[in-house]
Design a protein around this motif. Sequence first.
Motif, PDB file in Angstrom:
ATOM      1  N   LEU A  13      -4.721 -71.836 -29.310  1.00  0.00           N
ATOM      2  CA  LEU A  13      -4.754 -70.580 -28.412  1.00  0.00           C
ATOM      3  C   LEU A  13      -6.011 -70.129 -28.966  1.00  0.00           C
ATOM      4  O   LEU A  13      -6.968 -70.695 -27.794  1.00  0.00           O
ATOM      5  CB  LEU A  13      -3.739 -69.458 -28.187  1.00  0.00           C
ATOM      6  N   GLY A  59     -10.142 -71.297 -26.349  1.00  0.00           N
ATOM      7  CA  GLY A  59     -10.609 -69.820 -25.729  1.00  0.00           C
ATOM      8  C   GLY A  59     -10.181 -69.015 -26.644  1.00  0.00           C
ATOM      9  O   GLY A  59     -10.950 -67.136 -25.772  1.00  0.00           O
ATOM     10  N   GLY A  60      -8.500 -68.926 -26.781  1.00  0.00           N
ATOM     11  CA  GLY A  60      -8.014 -67.440 -26.588  1.00  0.00           C
ATOM     12  C   GLY A  60      -7.781 -66.643 -25.785  1.00  0.00           C
ATOM     13  O   GLY A  60      -7.113 -65.179 -25.977  1.00  0.00           O
ATOM     14  N   ASP A  61      -7.864 -66.493 -24.656  1.00  0.00           N
ATOM     15  CA  ASP A  61      -7.481 -66.448 -23.241  1.00  0.00           C
ATOM     16  C   ASP A  61      -5.892 -66.533 -22.729  1.00  0.00           C
ATOM     17  O   ASP A  61      -6.481 -68.002 -22.051  1.00  0.00           O
ATOM     18  CB  ASP A  61      -8.423 -65.754 -22.223  1.00  0.00           C
ATOM     19  N   GLU A  62      -4.936 -66.546 -23.230  1.00  0.00           N
ATOM     20  CA  GLU A  62      -4.036 -67.774 -22.494  1.00  0.00           C
ATOM     21  C   GLU A  62      -4.055 -67.305 -21.204  1.00  0.00           C
ATOM     22  O   GLU A  62      -3.366 -68.333 -20.337  1.00  0.00           O
ATOM     23  CB  GLU A  62      -2.311 -67.024 -22.856  1.00  0.00           C
ATOM     24  N   THR A  63      -4.212 -65.851 -20.592  1.00  0.00           N
ATOM     25  CA  THR A  63      -3.578 -66.391 -19.101  1.00  0.00           C
ATOM     26  C   THR A  63      -4.841 -66.420 -18.397  1.00  0.00           C
ATOM     27  O   THR A  63      -4.471 -67.785 -17.075  1.00  0.00           O
ATOM     28  CB  THR A  63      -3.917 -64.464 -18.609  1.00  0.00           C
ATOM     29  N   ALA A  64      -6.465 -66.929 -18.621  1.00  0.00           N
ATOM     30  CA  ALA A  64      -7.502 -67.983 -18.314  1.00  0.00           C
ATOM     31  C   ALA A  64      -7.041 -68.861 -18.092  1.00  0.00           C
ATOM     32  O   ALA A  64      -7.033 -69.960 -17.458  1.00  0.00           O
ATOM     33  CB  ALA A  64      -8.758 -67.118 -18.970  1.00  0.00           C
TER      34      ALA A  64
END
Length: 222
Positions: A34, A38-43
């Motif tokens: 993740l 990019g680190g933003d799972e929702t995005a």
Amino acid sequence: MDASGARRGNRALAVGLLDALGAAGLGEARARALAAAGGDETALRTGRDELPAATVMAAFAAASPERTLCRSVGRSVLGPERQGLALLTGGVGGPEKAYRRIDQLLPKEDPTGAYRAAEITGGGARVVYAPGEHGVTAAFCGVREGMLAAIPQLFGLPAGQVRESLCAARGAPHCVYEVRFARVPRAGLIAGGALGAAAGLLAAVGLGASLGGALAAALLAA
């Protein structure tokens, strides 16, 4: 499939990796993947922009998944377990037609790579994957095995059996996949409804309208 469609397919590959790692209880590997994506799972799950080849390849490299898990990622991208495609059966001509149009159907982690059907027989196919500018890794060879195995399931058939007989990740000039699959048992089902279901379901799970449309166009073209 055009390059942008291939990169949209990368979003589904990245999400499939996270899901497979989570299901296997590999939390640390999932966190690394993740972060690399990019680190933003929702995005990552809801975004509509393109996911570059370098991003999805970095996510797989960070997780270092085993081959079996990579195959499960490939199956999840196309298979009925995730997409509800079990009701889609063989009125559109069967897996042979799909494998003939394989470059239009499957997402590619590297949009400059290319699939080619070297041979199609009754119940069998030999598919060649030529590496693109980013090369190949063993992880994505496993993903391709899973996707190729899932193709017959789009027609209500059991998953195909896939063996990689040449591997670019092990020094060959390209990858070669030997596929065996069951024949479509019932011809003459309504093609239009099946194609519409396939396109809509593929788009709904994140492969994008490009891939869903490519499936319909490719199956109708042969």
